[in-house]
Write a protein that holds these residues in place. Structure first.
Motif, PDB file in Angstrom:
ATOM      1  N   GLU A  35      -1.272  -0.632  11.468  1.00  0.00           N
ATOM      2  CA  GLU A  35      -2.380  -0.805  10.736  1.00  0.00           C
ATOM      3  C   GLU A  35      -3.589  -0.173  11.506  1.00  0.00           C
ATOM      4  OE1 GLU A  35      -2.596  -2.029   7.536  1.00  0.00           O
ATOM      5  OE2 GLU A  35      -0.311  -1.970   7.647  1.00  0.00           O
ATOM      6  N   GLU A  36      -3.698   0.050  12.628  1.00  0.00           N
ATOM      7  CA  GLU A  36      -4.753   0.466  12.938  1.00  0.00           C
ATOM      8  C   GLU A  36      -5.205   2.025  12.632  1.00  0.00           C
ATOM      9  OE1 GLU A  36      -1.561   2.192  15.475  1.00  0.00           O
ATOM     10  OE2 GLU A  36      -2.154   0.013  14.852  1.00  0.00           O
ATOM     11  N   ARG A  37      -4.419   2.739  12.083  1.00  0.00           N
ATOM     12  CA  ARG A  37      -4.585   3.989  11.459  1.00  0.00           C
ATOM     13  C   ARG A  37      -5.557   3.926   9.989  1.00  0.00           C
ATOM     14  NH1 ARG A  37      -5.161   8.718  13.992  1.00  0.00           N
ATOM     15  NH2 ARG A  37      -4.574   9.707  12.072  1.00  0.00           N
ATOM     16  N   ARG A  38      -5.064   2.678   9.405  1.00  0.00           N
ATOM     17  CA  ARG A  38      -5.734   2.435   8.138  1.00  0.00           C
ATOM     18  C   ARG A  38      -7.272   2.431   8.412  1.00  0.00           C
ATOM     19  NH1 ARG A  38      -3.650   0.469   3.949  1.00  0.00           N
ATOM     20  NH2 ARG A  38      -2.133  -0.423   5.047  1.00  0.00           N
ATOM     21  N   ASP A  39      -7.877   1.984   9.718  1.00  0.00           N
ATOM     22  CA  ASP A  39      -9.136   1.833   9.809  1.00  0.00           C
ATOM     23  C   ASP A  39      -9.837   3.060  10.494  1.00  0.00           C
ATOM     24  OD1 ASP A  39      -9.319  -0.528   8.305  1.00  0.00           O
ATOM     25  OD2 ASP A  39      -8.666  -1.595  10.155  1.00  0.00           O
ATOM     26  N   ASN A  40      -8.971   3.996  10.868  1.00  0.00           N
ATOM     27  CA  ASN A  40      -9.328   5.205  11.624  1.00  0.00           C
ATOM     28  C   ASN A  40     -10.333   6.228  10.715  1.00  0.00           C
ATOM     29  OD1 ASN A  40      -9.303   8.134  12.908  1.00  0.00           O
ATOM     30  ND2 ASN A  40      -8.065   6.754  14.431  1.00  0.00           N
ATOM     31  N   ILE A  41     -11.392   6.566  11.259  1.00  0.00           N
ATOM     32  CA  ILE A  41     -12.376   7.398  10.358  1.00  0.00           C
ATOM     33  C   ILE A  41     -11.742   8.796  10.288  1.00  0.00           C
ATOM     34  CG2 ILE A  41     -14.262   6.214  10.922  1.00  0.00           C
ATOM     35  CD1 ILE A  41     -15.040   8.628  12.954  1.00  0.00           C
ATOM     36  N   PHE A  42     -10.449   9.193  10.971  1.00  0.00           N
ATOM     37  CA  PHE A  42     -10.169  10.468  10.829  1.00  0.00           C
ATOM     38  C   PHE A  42      -8.625  10.128  10.004  1.00  0.00           C
ATOM     39  CE2 PHE A  42     -12.058  10.657  14.962  1.00  0.00           C
ATOM     40  CZ  PHE A  42     -12.869  11.654  14.761  1.00  0.00           C
ATOM     41  N   CYS A  43      -8.579   9.172   9.463  1.00  0.00           N
ATOM     42  CA  CYS A  43      -7.439   9.018   8.422  1.00  0.00           C
ATOM     43  C   CYS A  43      -7.613   8.018   7.253  1.00  0.00           C
ATOM     44  CB  CYS A  43      -6.208   8.509   9.341  1.00  0.00           C
ATOM     45  SG  CYS A  43      -4.701   8.172   8.395  1.00  0.00           S
ATOM     46  N   VAL A  44      -8.915   8.179   6.480  1.00  0.00           N
ATOM     47  CA  VAL A  44      -9.031   7.391   5.497  1.00  0.00           C
ATOM     48  C   VAL A  44      -8.312   7.521   4.189  1.00  0.00           C
ATOM     49  CG1 VAL A  44     -10.827   7.088   3.825  1.00  0.00           C
ATOM     50  CG2 VAL A  44     -11.545   7.849   6.026  1.00  0.00           C
ATOM     51  N   PRO A  45      -7.685   6.026   3.978  1.00  0.00           N
ATOM     52  CA  PRO A  45      -6.648   6.064   2.921  1.00  0.00           C
ATOM     53  C   PRO A  45      -7.195   6.550   1.517  1.00  0.00           C
ATOM     54  CG  PRO A  45      -6.692   4.093   4.179  1.00  0.00           C
ATOM     55  CD  PRO A  45      -7.949   4.792   4.524  1.00  0.00           C
ATOM     56  N   TRP A  46      -6.236   7.120   0.880  1.00  0.00           N
ATOM     57  CA  TRP A  46      -6.608   7.516  -0.542  1.00  0.00           C
ATOM     58  C   TRP A  46      -7.141   6.333  -1.556  1.00  0.00           C
ATOM     59  CZ3 TRP A  46      -3.954  12.304  -3.099  1.00  0.00           C
ATOM     60  CH2 TRP A  46      -4.556  12.469  -4.381  1.00  0.00           C
ATOM     61  N   SER A  47      -6.804   5.333  -1.184  1.00  0.00           N
ATOM     62  CA  SER A  47      -7.021   4.115  -2.003  1.00  0.00           C
ATOM     63  C   SER A  47      -8.419   3.711  -1.580  1.00  0.00           C
ATOM     64  CB  SER A  47      -5.897   2.866  -1.751  1.00  0.00           C
ATOM     65  OG  SER A  47      -6.142   2.442  -0.344  1.00  0.00           O
ATOM     66  N   GLN A  48      -9.042   4.350  -0.646  1.00  0.00           N
ATOM     67  CA  GLN A  48     -10.531   4.041  -0.303  1.00  0.00           C
ATOM     68  C   GLN A  48     -11.338   5.243  -0.882  1.00  0.00           C
ATOM     69  OE1 GLN A  48     -10.948   2.885   3.547  1.00  0.00           O
ATOM     70  NE2 GLN A  48      -9.434   1.476   3.443  1.00  0.00           N
ATOM     71  N   THR A  49     -10.931   6.001  -1.429  1.00  0.00           N
ATOM     72  CA  THR A  49     -11.598   7.133  -2.246  1.00  0.00           C
ATOM     73  C   THR A  49     -11.734   6.904  -3.621  1.00  0.00           C
ATOM     74  OG1 THR A  49      -9.842   8.555  -2.759  1.00  0.00           O
ATOM     75  CG2 THR A  49     -10.459   8.716  -0.316  1.00  0.00           C
ATOM     76  N   ASN A  50     -12.541   7.810  -4.386  1.00  0.00           N
ATOM     77  CA  ASN A  50     -12.725   7.677  -5.665  1.00  0.00           C
ATOM     78  C   ASN A  50     -11.855   8.719  -6.473  1.00  0.00           C
ATOM     79  OD1 ASN A  50     -14.588   5.644  -5.564  1.00  0.00           O
ATOM     80  ND2 ASN A  50     -16.412   7.189  -5.291  1.00  0.00           N
ATOM     81  N   LEU A  51     -10.841   9.411  -5.647  1.00  0.00           N
ATOM     82  CA  LEU A  51      -9.886  10.521  -6.118  1.00  0.00           C
ATOM     83  C   LEU A  51      -8.671   9.995  -6.834  1.00  0.00           C
ATOM     84  CD1 LEU A  51     -10.857  12.897  -3.342  1.00  0.00           C
ATOM     85  CD2 LEU A  51     -11.789  13.018  -5.368  1.00  0.00           C
ATOM     86  N   SER A  52      -8.225  10.891  -7.597  1.00  0.00           N
ATOM     87  CA  SER A  52      -6.984  10.293  -8.354  1.00  0.00           C
ATOM     88  C   SER A  52      -5.964  11.891  -8.349  1.00  0.00           C
ATOM     89  CB  SER A  52      -7.077   9.923  -9.612  1.00  0.00           C
ATOM     90  OG  SER A  52      -7.510  11.043 -10.633  1.00  0.00           O
ATOM     91  N   TYR A  53      -4.717  11.425  -8.578  1.00  0.00           N
ATOM     92  CA  TYR A  53      -3.874  12.631  -8.763  1.00  0.00           C
ATOM     93  C   TYR A  53      -4.350  13.729  -9.621  1.00  0.00           C
ATOM     94  CZ  TYR A  53      -2.054  10.867 -12.939  1.00  0.00           C
ATOM     95  OH  TYR A  53      -1.709  10.500 -14.367  1.00  0.00           O
ATOM     96  N   ASN A  54      -5.254  13.460 -10.892  1.00  0.00           N
ATOM     97  CA  ASN A  54      -6.034  14.564 -11.443  1.00  0.00           C
ATOM     98  C   ASN A  54      -6.574  15.608 -10.823  1.00  0.00           C
ATOM     99  OD1 ASN A  54      -4.770  13.286 -13.972  1.00  0.00           O
ATOM    100  ND2 ASN A  54      -6.342  11.774 -13.898  1.00  0.00           N
ATOM    101  N   VAL A  55      -6.967  15.397  -9.746  1.00  0.00           N
ATOM    102  CA  VAL A  55      -7.474  16.517  -8.815  1.00  0.00           C
ATOM    103  C   VAL A  55      -6.773  17.661  -8.836  1.00  0.00           C
ATOM    104  CG1 VAL A  55      -6.821  16.099  -6.393  1.00  0.00           C
ATOM    105  CG2 VAL A  55      -9.063  16.790  -6.753  1.00  0.00           C
TER     106      VAL A  55
END
Length: 171
Positions: A106-126
């Motif tokens: 879980e420590e990687r989830r909060d790492n600024i070098f590994c931002v989860p896709w679920s925390q972005t505004n992007l989708s597979y439509n990119v």
């Protein structure tokens, strides 16, 4: 086939002899303390494991060589995939992202070098936007799944795992 990037800091006494056949090295601006990025050539899992075993037998890396800036990146070749296949991979990724973070910690989830896709505004439509001639909108290289290398290398990069010298865990 996949290729790996191993980010390791504290390589002050680096010598070219560290890299076995099938691996190269480069300096990485995001790393500190004489950090280097060791890159395997695209290969099968068994070949990559053999390269890693040989590499790590030449140098004893400790916890001091790994900070929160270090990680293991897996690059998967997507050059032969259709747009629909790429979009499917990204849709599937969105569905299993939580499993990736559960595996790596879980420590990687909060790492600024590994931002989860679920925390972005992007989708597979990119993917469709890329094919239609648009660049990847506001894509940061420090997302857990990195599409920036899709345009030049034809790979999707996964940045989830923290830096480690544990070949079994990497494999």
């Amino acid at each position: 086939m996949q290729g790996l990037e191993l980010e390791i800091e504290g390589c002050h006494d680096y010598e070219n002899g560290w890299c076995p056949s099938g691996m190269t090295v480069t300096e990485d601006g995001s790393l500190r303390n004489a950090g280097r990025e060791f890159i395997t050539s695209p290969a099968t899992l068994s070949t990559t494991s053999a390269i890693l075993n040989q590499f790590f037998s030449r140098r004893n890396f400790t916890k001091d060589n790994y900070s929160d800036r270090c990680s293991v990146h897996v690059h998967n070749n997507c050059q032969d995939m259709s747009v629909e296949q790429l979009a499917s991979v990204l849709l599937l990724y969105q569905m299993v992202e939580e499993l990736f973070f559960s595996f790596v910690g879980e420590e990687r989830r909060d790492n600024i070098f590994c931002v989860p896709w679920s925390q972005t505004n992007l989708s597979y439509n990119v993917i469709r936007r890329m094919v239609d001639g648009y660049s990847i909108p506001d894509w940061q290289k420090y997302t857990a799944v990195n599409l920036r290398r899709l345009l030049d290398l034809g790979t999707i990069g996964f940045r989830h795992m923290a830096g480690t010298a544990d070949v079994k865990r990497i494999s």
